[in-house]
Design a protein around this motif. Structure first.
Motif, PDB file in Angstrom:
ATOM      1  N   THR A   1      32.701  15.914  31.077  1.00  0.00           N
ATOM      2  CA  THR A   1      33.910  15.184  30.704  1.00  0.00           C
ATOM      3  C   THR A   1      33.928  14.979  29.191  1.00  0.00           C
ATOM      4  O   THR A   1      32.880  15.019  28.532  1.00  0.00           O
ATOM      5  CB  THR A   1      33.977  13.804  31.383  1.00  0.00           C
ATOM      6  N   ALA A   2      35.124  14.726  28.675  1.00  0.00           N
ATOM      7  CA  ALA A   2      35.233  14.417  27.255  1.00  0.00           C
ATOM      8  C   ALA A   2      34.454  13.155  26.921  1.00  0.00           C
ATOM      9  O   ALA A   2      33.863  13.044  25.832  1.00  0.00           O
ATOM     10  CB  ALA A   2      36.703  14.260  26.862  1.00  0.00           C
ATOM     11  N   GLU A   3      34.418  12.197  27.859  1.00  0.00           N
ATOM     12  CA  GLU A   3      33.683  10.954  27.632  1.00  0.00           C
ATOM     13  C   GLU A   3      32.192  11.235  27.447  1.00  0.00           C
ATOM     14  O   GLU A   3      31.522  10.595  26.626  1.00  0.00           O
ATOM     15  CB  GLU A   3      33.917  10.002  28.800  1.00  0.00           C
ATOM     16  N   GLU A   4      31.664  12.196  28.189  1.00  0.00           N
ATOM     17  CA  GLU A   4      30.250  12.558  28.020  1.00  0.00           C
ATOM     18  C   GLU A   4      30.009  13.134  26.631  1.00  0.00           C
ATOM     19  O   GLU A   4      29.003  12.827  25.980  1.00  0.00           O
ATOM     20  CB  GLU A   4      29.836  13.570  29.087  1.00  0.00           C
ATOM     21  N   LEU A   5      30.923  13.972  26.172  1.00  0.00           N
ATOM     22  CA  LEU A   5      30.781  14.559  24.837  1.00  0.00           C
ATOM     23  C   LEU A   5      30.859  13.491  23.756  1.00  0.00           C
ATOM     24  O   LEU A   5      30.102  13.522  22.774  1.00  0.00           O
ATOM     25  CB  LEU A   5      31.861  15.616  24.615  1.00  0.00           C
TER      26      LEU A   5
ATOM     27  N   GLU B   1      23.757  23.357  28.186  1.00  0.00           N
ATOM     28  CA  GLU B   1      23.659  23.684  29.620  1.00  0.00           C
ATOM     29  C   GLU B   1      24.844  24.487  30.131  1.00  0.00           C
ATOM     30  O   GLU B   1      24.906  24.802  31.323  1.00  0.00           O
ATOM     31  CB  GLU B   1      23.524  22.382  30.416  1.00  0.00           C
ATOM     32  N   GLY B   2      25.818  24.790  29.255  1.00  0.00           N
ATOM     33  CA  GLY B   2      26.961  25.585  29.659  1.00  0.00           C
ATOM     34  C   GLY B   2      28.043  24.811  30.383  1.00  0.00           C
ATOM     35  O   GLY B   2      29.008  25.401  30.895  1.00  0.00           O
ATOM     36  N   ARG B   3      27.918  23.492  30.419  1.00  0.00           N
ATOM     37  CA  ARG B   3      28.940  22.670  31.067  1.00  0.00           C
ATOM     38  C   ARG B   3      30.083  22.329  30.113  1.00  0.00           C
ATOM     39  O   ARG B   3      31.128  21.832  30.515  1.00  0.00           O
ATOM     40  CB  ARG B   3      28.306  21.383  31.614  1.00  0.00           C
ATOM     41  N   ALA B   4      29.869  22.585  28.849  1.00  0.00           N
ATOM     42  CA  ALA B   4      30.884  22.415  27.812  1.00  0.00           C
ATOM     43  C   ALA B   4      30.705  23.558  26.818  1.00  0.00           C
ATOM     44  O   ALA B   4      29.692  24.263  26.848  1.00  0.00           O
ATOM     45  CB  ALA B   4      30.749  21.061  27.122  1.00  0.00           C
ATOM     46  N   ALA B   5      31.686  23.745  25.966  1.00  0.00           N
ATOM     47  CA  ALA B   5      31.627  24.858  25.021  1.00  0.00           C
ATOM     48  C   ALA B   5      32.496  24.530  23.817  1.00  0.00           C
ATOM     49  O   ALA B   5      33.169  23.502  23.773  1.00  0.00           O
ATOM     50  CB  ALA B   5      32.098  26.144  25.687  1.00  0.00           C
ATOM     51  N   VAL B   6      32.464  25.423  22.839  1.00  0.00           N
ATOM     52  CA  VAL B   6      33.351  25.327  21.683  1.00  0.00           C
ATOM     53  C   VAL B   6      34.646  26.061  22.022  1.00  0.00           C
ATOM     54  O   VAL B   6      34.621  27.217  22.451  1.00  0.00           O
ATOM     55  CB  VAL B   6      32.691  25.940  20.429  1.00  0.00           C
ATOM     56  N   GLN B   7      35.769  25.387  21.860  1.00  0.00           N
ATOM     57  CA  GLN B   7      37.069  26.010  22.124  1.00  0.00           C
ATOM     58  C   GLN B   7      38.154  25.272  21.360  1.00  0.00           C
ATOM     59  O   GLN B   7      38.258  24.047  21.438  1.00  0.00           O
ATOM     60  CB  GLN B   7      37.397  26.011  23.622  1.00  0.00           C
ATOM     61  N   ASP B   8      38.970  26.023  20.634  1.00  0.00           N
ATOM     62  CA  ASP B   8      40.057  25.429  19.870  1.00  0.00           C
ATOM     63  C   ASP B   8      40.980  24.638  20.794  1.00  0.00           C
ATOM     64  O   ASP B   8      41.217  25.017  21.946  1.00  0.00           O
ATOM     65  CB  ASP B   8      40.844  26.529  19.159  1.00  0.00           C
ATOM     66  N   GLU B   9      41.524  23.534  20.271  1.00  0.00           N
ATOM     67  CA  GLU B   9      42.329  22.662  21.120  1.00  0.00           C
ATOM     68  C   GLU B   9      43.647  23.312  21.553  1.00  0.00           C
ATOM     69  O   GLU B   9      44.118  23.085  22.676  1.00  0.00           O
ATOM     70  CB  GLU B   9      42.608  21.342  20.402  1.00  0.00           C
ATOM     71  N   ALA B  10      44.253  24.132  20.701  1.00  0.00           N
ATOM     72  CA  ALA B  10      45.473  24.823  21.114  1.00  0.00           C
ATOM     73  C   ALA B  10      45.194  25.778  22.257  1.00  0.00           C
ATOM     74  O   ALA B  10      46.020  25.947  23.168  1.00  0.00           O
ATOM     75  CB  ALA B  10      46.085  25.571  19.931  1.00  0.00           C
ATOM     76  N   SER B  11      44.037  26.406  22.235  1.00  0.00           N
ATOM     77  CA  SER B  11      43.643  27.296  23.322  1.00  0.00           C
ATOM     78  C   SER B  11      43.536  26.530  24.636  1.00  0.00           C
ATOM     79  O   SER B  11      43.934  27.015  25.700  1.00  0.00           O
ATOM     80  CB  SER B  11      42.307  27.965  22.979  1.00  0.00           C
TER      81      SER B  11
ATOM     82  N   GLY C   1      23.203  21.164  20.142  1.00  0.00           N
ATOM     83  CA  GLY C   1      22.410  19.941  20.223  1.00  0.00           C
ATOM     84  C   GLY C   1      22.948  18.955  21.239  1.00  0.00           C
ATOM     85  O   GLY C   1      22.285  17.966  21.569  1.00  0.00           O
ATOM     86  N   ILE C   2      24.146  19.188  21.747  1.00  0.00           N
ATOM     87  CA  ILE C   2      24.716  18.355  22.807  1.00  0.00           C
ATOM     88  C   ILE C   2      24.328  18.963  24.148  1.00  0.00           C
ATOM     89  O   ILE C   2      24.551  20.156  24.392  1.00  0.00           O
ATOM     90  CB  ILE C   2      26.245  18.251  22.655  1.00  0.00           C
ATOM     91  N   ALA C   3      23.780  18.164  25.020  1.00  0.00           N
ATOM     92  CA  ALA C   3      23.210  18.676  26.272  1.00  0.00           C
ATOM     93  C   ALA C   3      24.231  19.458  27.084  1.00  0.00           C
ATOM     94  O   ALA C   3      23.921  20.532  27.618  1.00  0.00           O
ATOM     95  CB  ALA C   3      22.647  17.512  27.088  1.00  0.00           C
ATOM     96  N   ALA C   4      25.453  18.950  27.197  1.00  0.00           N
ATOM     97  CA  ALA C   4      26.454  19.624  28.020  1.00  0.00           C
ATOM     98  C   ALA C   4      26.760  21.022  27.497  1.00  0.00           C
ATOM     99  O   ALA C   4      27.019  21.948  28.279  1.00  0.00           O
ATOM    100  CB  ALA C   4      27.735  18.787  28.081  1.00  0.00           C
TER     101      ALA C   4
END
Length: 484
Positions: free
Chosen positions: A231-235, A265-275, A259-262
């Protein structure tokens, strides 16, 4: 430039000009930040490497400290972004035009110019470290040449150089913007036209300058929490900051995303907000009847597919993610969780017609909307490639409309605001549809209520200078009941 050709033939190995790098004193061989930036520029020039992929690899491989990694990143990306401006200034300070200089020497001069004109590195250090770099890689003769050119550059600030090297804005406004903001002339013209098409501006001149300047700024790192996995809250709890638009996004102010666990672990990623937002818009359009089969038609490398996969699972739907290239399909497979991933050409589909309720078509494009993230792309792109690209985009959009069932929805997305790749493609495909297909162009802005200033509609256009995102284009099309 005595010895320059010999130096290149031997792969730039240290020679007699490099003795001081072998002793105990700190010498140019230990200036990892600048040599790494130089190596990135050479790889971009020699083998069409992607800076955003190569630089992190070199930083890890060479074990750069955080400080050196930051400097290498600034020098590599900053030099690539400002190359057009720096070449104009180098030309004014050299006895030959940049295209006649040896490419490795020119890249080193660009790095030196960036330090002198756009960083806080003291002038003597910017000149000295660049001359050391040239001596290390190219030899004593080229280092003397570099010293002479850089000392001339150092006599003026960037603000003082621009009126000298850029065309008069009254006589050649596009040329002035191209040199002042380091964009090829054809891209300036294309972006200017796209801004005009996206709605009138009270000061069009200032807006195009603001857009070009935004392309030259280092973008913030935007993360995406993959639905059902993070979730965004976790980030945010892990150090990120709340995002402006997407409920799944968060901004990372500094540090390594891994450095962020999510993220690790592949539960989150880098992605532009418009995308993220264009994918969300597709899922928000109401459809009558079934809503169980979704398709991402050109899914590689998998950012939108991973978000759609999570949202589909929450609704009991299933995503099929396809890409024409196997290695890109593998990236999609790594990013998604339960999507079915296939290697398939969207222009010769492996699925039956009218098989899907929702289709995402993130079409191959010039990428002019992501120049701040891929700084070398502006120098690689050529307007001559547009006809081939737009022909492919038309074929893919026709295929997407055939893949969706009557009443279903297609999202046509490009990471480019170029008119020829956006509204012209959509309008041409609808015009060429056999008979009265009854396809409906939806007002995409209605499905992005969080975002203002997306243009006059019915399309939605994101902009770096307005939204802090890539310049992503979105058209939403509902397939007509009479189609097919």
């Amino acid at each position: 430039m005595t010895g320059e050709g010999e130096r290149r033939r031997h792969g730039g190995r240290p020679g007699r000009g490099d003795r001081r790098s072998r002793g105990g004193r700190r010498g140019p061989a230990r200036d990892l930040a600048r040599t790494t930036a130089f190596d990135v520029l050479r790889a971009v020039d020699e083998r069409d490497a992607y800076a955003n992929l190569l630089l992190p690899h070199l930083i890890r491989e060479r074990r750069l400290s955080a400080r050196d990694a930051g400097l290498a990143t600034e020098l590599a990306y900053g030099t690539l972004r400002g190359m057009g401006t720096y070449d104009a200034i180098i030309a004014a300070c050299s006895d030959r035009p940049p295209e006649r200089l040896d490419p490795p020497l020119l890249d080193a001069l660009r790095i030196g110019a960036h330090q002198l004109l756009r960083t806080r590195v003291p002038a003597h250090a910017a000149v000295g470290t660049t001359v050391d770099l040239v001596r290390l890689r190219l030899g004593a003769g080229p280092s003397r040449y570099a010293n002479a050119v850089l000392r001339k550059i150092a006599t003026r600030s960037l603000a003082e150089w621009l009126p000298i090297v850029a065309p008069d804005p009254e006589e050649d406004a596009v040329g002035n913007l191209a040199v002042s903001h380091s964009h090829p002339r054809w891209i300036v013209s294309a972006l200017k036209d796209a801004l005009h098409a996206a709605g009138p501006s009270p000061d069009a001149g200032k807006e195009i300058a603001a857009l070009l300047e935004a392309d030259n700024e280092r973008p913030k790192v935007t993360l995406v929490a993959r639905p059902g996995r993070a979730t965004a809250e976790e980030l945010i709890a892990a150090g990120a900051e709340p995002a402006a638009y997407s409920p799944y996004a968060a901004y990372l102010p500094d540090g390594d995303p891994a450095g962020i666990a999510a993220v690790a672990e592949g539960r989150a990623a880098v992605q532009d907000e418009a995308s993220q937002m264009v994918a969300l818009a597709l899922t928000r359009v109401p459809v009558e009847g079934g809503d169980a089969r979704w398709l991402d038609m050109c899914a590689g490398p998998g950012g939108k597919a991973a978000l759609l996969d999570g949202l589909a699972r929450e609704r009991g739907a299933r995503l099929i993610a396809a890409d024409a290239q196997y290695h890109r399909a593998r990236l999609v497979w790594n990013a998604t969780r339960e999507a079915k991933v296939i290697t398939a050409d969207g222009t010769a589909p492996a699925w039956r017609p009218a098989a899907f309720d929702r289709v995402m078509l993130d079409a191959p494009c010039t990428g002019l909307g992501a120049l701040r993230r891929r700084p070398e792309a502006r120098w690689r792109r050529d307007p001559a490639s547009l006809p081939e690209l737009t022909s492919l985009q038309r074929r893919l959009l026709r295929s997407a409309l055939e893949a969706v069932r009557p009443g279903g929805v297609v999202a046509y997305v490009t990471c480019s605001p170029h008119i020829a790749e956006t509204r012209v493609v959509v309008e041409d495909v609808l015009k060429d549809a056999a008979g009265d297909a009854g396809h409906e162009v939806l007002d995409a802005r209605a499905f992005l209520p969080e975002v203002d200033d997306l243009g006059p509609g019915p399309y939605a256009q994101f902009w770096p200078h307005r939204h802090g995102t890539d310049a992503m284009f979105l058209a939403l099309l509902r397939r007509g009941a009479s189609a097919g």
